[in-house]
Design a protein around this motif. Structure first.
Motif, PDB file in Angstrom:
ATOM      1  N   ARG A 214       0.881  -1.207  -0.086  1.00 39.58           N
ATOM      2  CA  ARG A 214       0.009  -0.049   0.036  1.00 39.58           C
ATOM      3  C   ARG A 214       0.781   1.387  -0.007  1.00 39.58           C
ATOM      4  NH1 ARG A 214      -4.997   2.562   3.897  1.00 39.58           N
ATOM      5  NH2 ARG A 214      -4.203   4.730   3.253  1.00 39.58           N
ATOM      6  N   GLY A 215       0.266   2.234  -0.734  1.00 35.62           N
ATOM      7  CA  GLY A 215       1.083   3.596  -0.712  1.00 35.62           C
ATOM      8  C   GLY A 215      -0.005   4.736  -0.794  1.00 35.62           C
ATOM      9  N   ASP A 216       0.197   5.751  -0.002  1.00 31.10           N
ATOM     10  CA  ASP A 216      -0.815   6.756  -0.036  1.00 31.10           C
ATOM     11  C   ASP A 216      -0.062   8.311   0.042  1.00 31.10           C
ATOM     12  OD1 ASP A 216      -0.994   7.884   2.798  1.00 31.10           O
ATOM     13  OD2 ASP A 216      -1.642   5.592   2.837  1.00 31.10           O
ATOM     14  N   ILE A 217      -0.522   9.336  -0.307  1.00 36.09           N
ATOM     15  CA  ILE A 217       0.080  10.687  -0.167  1.00 36.09           C
ATOM     16  C   ILE A 217      -1.395  11.405   0.385  1.00 36.09           C
ATOM     17  CG2 ILE A 217       2.100  10.396  -1.683  1.00 36.09           C
ATOM     18  CD1 ILE A 217       0.378  11.710  -3.797  1.00 36.09           C
ATOM     19  N   GLY A 218      -0.887  12.540   0.852  1.00 39.80           N
ATOM     20  CA  GLY A 218      -2.033  13.500   1.098  1.00 39.80           C
ATOM     21  C   GLY A 218      -1.449  14.840   1.628  1.00 39.80           C
ATOM     22  N   GLY A 219      -2.433  15.546   2.246  1.00 38.69           N
ATOM     23  CA  GLY A 219      -2.117  16.978   2.865  1.00 38.69           C
ATOM     24  C   GLY A 219      -2.376  17.738   1.567  1.00 38.69           C
ATOM     25  N   PHE A 220      -1.387  17.957   0.758  1.00 34.11           N
ATOM     26  CA  PHE A 220      -1.466  18.860  -0.383  1.00 34.11           C
ATOM     27  C   PHE A 220      -1.811  20.495   0.042  1.00 34.11           C
ATOM     28  CE2 PHE A 220      -3.660  14.785  -1.596  1.00 34.11           C
ATOM     29  CZ  PHE A 220      -2.604  14.368  -2.555  1.00 34.11           C
ATOM     30  N   GLY A 221      -1.254  20.711   1.073  1.00 35.06           N
ATOM     31  CA  GLY A 221      -1.287  22.019   1.564  1.00 35.06           C
ATOM     32  C   GLY A 221      -2.660  22.591   2.108  1.00 35.06           C
ATOM     33  N   VAL A 222      -3.512  21.410   2.196  1.00 27.75           N
ATOM     34  CA  VAL A 222      -5.035  21.630   2.628  1.00 27.75           C
ATOM     35  C   VAL A 222      -5.012  21.805   4.167  1.00 27.75           C
ATOM     36  CG1 VAL A 222      -7.360  20.746   2.896  1.00 27.75           C
ATOM     37  CG2 VAL A 222      -5.958  20.362   0.923  1.00 27.75           C
ATOM     38  N   SER A 223      -4.357  21.063   4.869  1.00 25.26           N
ATOM     39  CA  SER A 223      -4.131  21.222   6.241  1.00 25.26           C
ATOM     40  C   SER A 223      -2.608  20.912   6.670  1.00 25.26           C
ATOM     41  CB  SER A 223      -5.045  20.099   6.910  1.00 25.26           C
ATOM     42  OG  SER A 223      -4.988  20.394   8.370  1.00 25.26           O
ATOM     43  N   SER A 224      -2.161  19.469   6.341  1.00 27.37           N
ATOM     44  CA  SER A 224      -0.692  19.464   6.558  1.00 27.37           C
ATOM     45  C   SER A 224       0.054  20.011   5.132  1.00 27.37           C
ATOM     46  CB  SER A 224      -0.426  18.022   6.641  1.00 27.37           C
ATOM     47  OG  SER A 224      -0.943  17.537   7.713  1.00 27.37           O
ATOM     48  N   GLU A 225       1.247  20.160   5.067  1.00 30.06           N
ATOM     49  CA  GLU A 225       1.866  20.531   3.973  1.00 30.06           C
ATOM     50  C   GLU A 225       1.949  19.200   3.064  1.00 30.06           C
ATOM     51  OE1 GLU A 225       3.099  23.663   3.090  1.00 30.06           O
ATOM     52  OE2 GLU A 225       1.762  24.053   4.688  1.00 30.06           O
ATOM     53  N   PHE A 226       2.301  18.060   3.771  1.00 31.82           N
ATOM     54  CA  PHE A 226       2.593  16.879   2.781  1.00 31.82           C
ATOM     55  C   PHE A 226       2.714  15.772   3.834  1.00 31.82           C
ATOM     56  CE2 PHE A 226       5.440  14.094   0.455  1.00 31.82           C
ATOM     57  CZ  PHE A 226       4.161  13.422  -0.402  1.00 31.82           C
ATOM     58  N   THR A 227       1.823  14.740   3.535  1.00 28.91           N
ATOM     59  CA  THR A 227       1.972  13.294   4.326  1.00 28.91           C
ATOM     60  C   THR A 227       2.259  12.234   3.165  1.00 28.91           C
ATOM     61  OG1 THR A 227      -0.131  12.752   4.008  1.00 28.91           O
ATOM     62  CG2 THR A 227       0.375  14.293   5.927  1.00 28.91           C
ATOM     63  N   TYR A 228       2.852  11.264   3.667  1.00 32.34           N
ATOM     64  CA  TYR A 228       2.891   9.803   3.093  1.00 32.34           C
ATOM     65  C   TYR A 228       3.169   8.724   3.823  1.00 32.34           C
ATOM     66  CZ  TYR A 228       7.930   9.442   3.766  1.00 32.34           C
ATOM     67  OH  TYR A 228       9.331   9.258   3.950  1.00 32.34           O
ATOM     68  N   GLN A 229       2.784   7.516   3.120  1.00 31.90           N
ATOM     69  CA  GLN A 229       2.465   6.377   3.919  1.00 31.90           C
ATOM     70  C   GLN A 229       3.010   5.209   3.081  1.00 31.90           C
ATOM     71  OE1 GLN A 229      -0.208   3.545   6.876  1.00 31.90           O
ATOM     72  NE2 GLN A 229      -1.263   4.995   5.530  1.00 31.90           N
ATOM     73  N   LEU A 230       3.792   4.223   3.522  1.00 34.81           N
ATOM     74  CA  LEU A 230       3.825   3.116   2.688  1.00 34.81           C
ATOM     75  C   LEU A 230       4.052   1.827   3.479  1.00 34.81           C
ATOM     76  CD1 LEU A 230       7.362   4.442   0.524  1.00 34.81           C
ATOM     77  CD2 LEU A 230       5.224   3.761  -0.226  1.00 34.81           C
ATOM     78  N   LEU A 231       3.315   0.902   2.965  1.00 36.70           N
ATOM     79  CA  LEU A 231       3.228  -0.296   3.648  1.00 36.70           C
ATOM     80  C   LEU A 231       3.591  -1.525   2.990  1.00 36.70           C
ATOM     81  CD1 LEU A 231       2.039  -1.657   6.413  1.00 36.70           C
ATOM     82  CD2 LEU A 231      -0.266  -1.473   5.392  1.00 36.70           C
ATOM     83  N   ALA A 232       4.213  -2.578   3.433  1.00 38.07           N
ATOM     84  CA  ALA A 232       4.394  -3.842   2.767  1.00 38.07           C
ATOM     85  C   ALA A 232       4.640  -4.955   4.013  1.00 38.07           C
ATOM     86  CB  ALA A 232       6.002  -3.845   2.138  1.00 38.07           C
ATOM     87  N   LEU A 233       3.540  -5.851   3.605  1.00 41.87           N
ATOM     88  CA  LEU A 233       3.395  -6.988   4.427  1.00 41.87           C
ATOM     89  C   LEU A 233       3.350  -8.340   3.702  1.00 41.87           C
ATOM     90  CD1 LEU A 233       0.342  -5.542   6.518  1.00 41.87           C
ATOM     91  CD2 LEU A 233       2.610  -5.633   7.232  1.00 41.87           C
ATOM     92  N   PHE A 234       3.640  -9.215   4.545  1.00 36.22           N
ATOM     93  CA  PHE A 234       3.617 -10.499   4.139  1.00 36.22           C
ATOM     94  C   PHE A 234       2.396 -11.307   5.042  1.00 36.22           C
ATOM     95  CE2 PHE A 234       7.872 -10.128   2.562  1.00 36.22           C
ATOM     96  CZ  PHE A 234       7.786 -10.699   1.328  1.00 36.22           C
ATOM     97  N   HIS A 235       1.608 -12.154   4.397  1.00 32.52           N
ATOM     98  CA  HIS A 235       0.486 -12.560   5.306  1.00 32.52           C
ATOM     99  C   HIS A 235       0.691 -14.210   5.292  1.00 32.52           C
ATOM    100  CE1 HIS A 235      -2.596  -9.345   4.101  1.00 32.52           C
ATOM    101  NE2 HIS A 235      -1.437  -8.859   4.566  1.00 32.52           N
ATOM    102  N   TRP A 236       0.557 -14.886   6.581  1.00 31.14           N
ATOM    103  CA  TRP A 236       0.624 -16.150   6.639  1.00 31.14           C
ATOM    104  C   TRP A 236      -0.763 -16.766   7.051  1.00 31.14           C
ATOM    105  CZ3 TRP A 236       1.702 -18.986  11.505  1.00 31.14           C
ATOM    106  CH2 TRP A 236       1.768 -20.397  11.379  1.00 31.14           C
ATOM    107  N   ASP A 237      -1.309 -17.412   6.314  1.00 30.59           N
ATOM    108  CA  ASP A 237      -2.699 -17.932   6.368  1.00 30.59           C
ATOM    109  C   ASP A 237      -2.548 -19.266   7.519  1.00 30.59           C
ATOM    110  OD1 ASP A 237      -3.802 -16.082   4.671  1.00 30.59           O
ATOM    111  OD2 ASP A 237      -3.392 -17.294   2.805  1.00 30.59           O
ATOM    112  N   ILE A 238      -3.254 -18.965   8.605  1.00 26.42           N
ATOM    113  CA  ILE A 238      -3.376 -20.066   9.628  1.00 26.42           C
ATOM    114  C   ILE A 238      -4.538 -20.722   8.949  1.00 26.42           C
ATOM    115  CG2 ILE A 238      -4.071 -20.459  11.887  1.00 26.42           C
ATOM    116  CD1 ILE A 238      -2.245 -17.863  12.608  1.00 26.42           C
ATOM    117  N   SER A 239      -5.685 -20.192   8.490  1.00 27.40           N
ATOM    118  CA  SER A 239      -7.049 -20.791   8.278  1.00 27.40           C
ATOM    119  C   SER A 239      -7.430 -20.016   7.246  1.00 27.40           C
ATOM    120  CB  SER A 239      -7.785 -21.092   9.621  1.00 27.40           C
ATOM    121  OG  SER A 239      -8.316 -19.886   9.968  1.00 27.40           O
ATOM    122  N   ASN A 240      -8.509 -20.443   7.109  1.00 23.04           N
ATOM    123  CA  ASN A 240      -9.620 -19.569   5.929  1.00 23.04           C
ATOM    124  C   ASN A 240      -9.970 -18.005   6.541  1.00 23.04           C
ATOM    125  OD1 ASN A 240      -9.279 -21.568   3.876  1.00 23.04           O
ATOM    126  ND2 ASN A 240     -11.388 -22.560   4.403  1.00 23.04           N
TER     127      ASN A 240
END
Length: 277
Positions: A214-240
C-alpha cells in the motif's frame, strides 16, 4: 534518545526551503511507486488476474455479492525521527523503537475493512502516549500524545482484481510538552484533517502466503503540508478466517501551524492478526 542535546537556534525559513526540496523528491518517488503498482496489477499476463476474470464470467449477474469484513489488531513497532521547530528553537527527535518502549505509557492499534463487489471501506485507528528525556548535555524532557485516525472509500476496477484505489481523510492530532532546563515551555499541539489518495494491492504467492502493498500521499497544503505512507506486508494464512500479517511501515507528516513547524516520521515493523468474516 529524543535528541534534545541538539537544541539550536535555526532560521525556520531556511529549514522550510530545504524541506520543500525533499517534499518534491518524495512526491515524485511515491507517485512513481503507485503508478508502477497499478500497471503491474493491471497486466493481463498476471496469472491471478486471468483467473479472476474467468471466475467473474462464471458468476451469474443475478447472484448478489456478500459483504466481507476484516478486523486487524496490530502492533506498530515504530521509531520516531524528525524535528519540531517553535520560533527560533528546533528540537531534533531521533528515537528507536527500544527508546519508545522504555518510555511508553499506553498504545493501541486497530484496522477494519469492509468490501462488497467493487466498493469498500477502510478505517484505521492508532493512539500512543510516551515520555522521554534527553541524553545530551542539556536537561530536557518531552511528553507526547499522538492520535491518528483514517477513513477511506475504496474502488476496485474490473480489470485489476488484485488492486484497489483509495480516497479518504486522515486525522492527525499531537500534543507535545517540552521541559527545558527544568522550565516547562508552552504546550505544542495541533490537529489536522488531510485528504489522502492511495493504492492498495494483495497478491497470492501460494496456498499459505500473500503479499500486501500500500502507498498513499496526502495533505496537499489543505491542512498538512504533505503526508505519505508506505506499507509492505507478508500474510501467513493460519486458516480461511485467520492470518498473520507482518512487514514494514513508514508514516510521515510535515505540518505548519502558526509558529510551529513539525517534520516527523514513524517507521518500523508491523505485526498483527487478521480476522476475516
Amino acid at each position: 534518545d529524543l535528541g534534545c542535546g541538539g537544541l539550536a537556534e535555526t532560521n525556520r525559513g531556511d529549514i522550510q526551503m530545504m524541506v520543500g526540496k525533499h517534499q518534491r523528491a518524495r512526491r515524485l518517488v511515491l507517485l512513481s511507486i503507485l503508478l508502477l503498482t497499478g500497471l503491474f496489477a493491471a497486466d493481463p499476463a498476471f496469472p491471478q488476474a486471468a483467473a479472476a476474470e474467468t471466475s467473474q464470467e462464471e458468476i451469474s449477474p443475478e447472484t448478489p455479492s456478500q459483504w466481507e469484513f476484516s478486523l486487524r489488531p496490530y502492533l506498530f513497532l515504530s521509531g520516531l525521527a524528525g524535528s519540531v521547530t517553535a520560533g527560533p528553537v528546533t528540537l531534533p527527535i531521533n528515537s528507536g523503537f527500544g527508546d519508545l518502549v522504555d518510555h511508553l505509557r499506553i498504545g493501541g492499534f486497530l484496522a477494519f475493512t469492509a468490501e462488497k463487489e467493487k466498493w469498500g471501506f477502510y478505517a484505521d485507528f492508532q493512539y500512543i502516549s510516551l515520555v522521554g528525556k534527553s541524553t545530551g548535555r542539556i536537561d530536557a524532557a518531552l511528553e507526547l500524545e499522538n492520535l491518528i485516525a483514517e477513513a477511506d472509500v475504496s474502488f476496485r476496477p474490473g480489470n485489476t482484481p488484485t488492486l484497489k484505489f483509495m480516497a479518504g481523510v486522515l486525522l492527525y492530532t499531537v500534543e507535545q510538552t517540552l521541559s527545558f532546563l527544568e522550565d516547562e515551555l508552552p504546550q505544542v499541539g495541533t490537529t489536522v484533517i488531510d485528504p489522502i489518495l492511495g493504492a492498495h494491492g494483495v497478491w497470492e504467492l501460494n496456498d499459505r502466503w500473500d503479499f500486501e502493498l500500500r502507498g498513499d500521499i496526502g495533505g496537499f497544503g489543505v491542512s498538512s503540508e504533505f503526508t505519505y505512507q508506505l506499507l509492505a506486508l507478508f500474510h501467513w494464512d493460519i486458516s480461511n478466517s485467520i492470518n498473520v500479517p507482518f512487514g514494514y511501515r513508514i508514516l510521515s507528516y510535515q505540518i505548519q501551524t502558526g509558529d510551529i513547524w513539525m517534520d516527523t516520521r514513524m517507521s518500523g515493523l508491523v505485526l498483527g492478526l487478521d480476522f476475516r468474516f
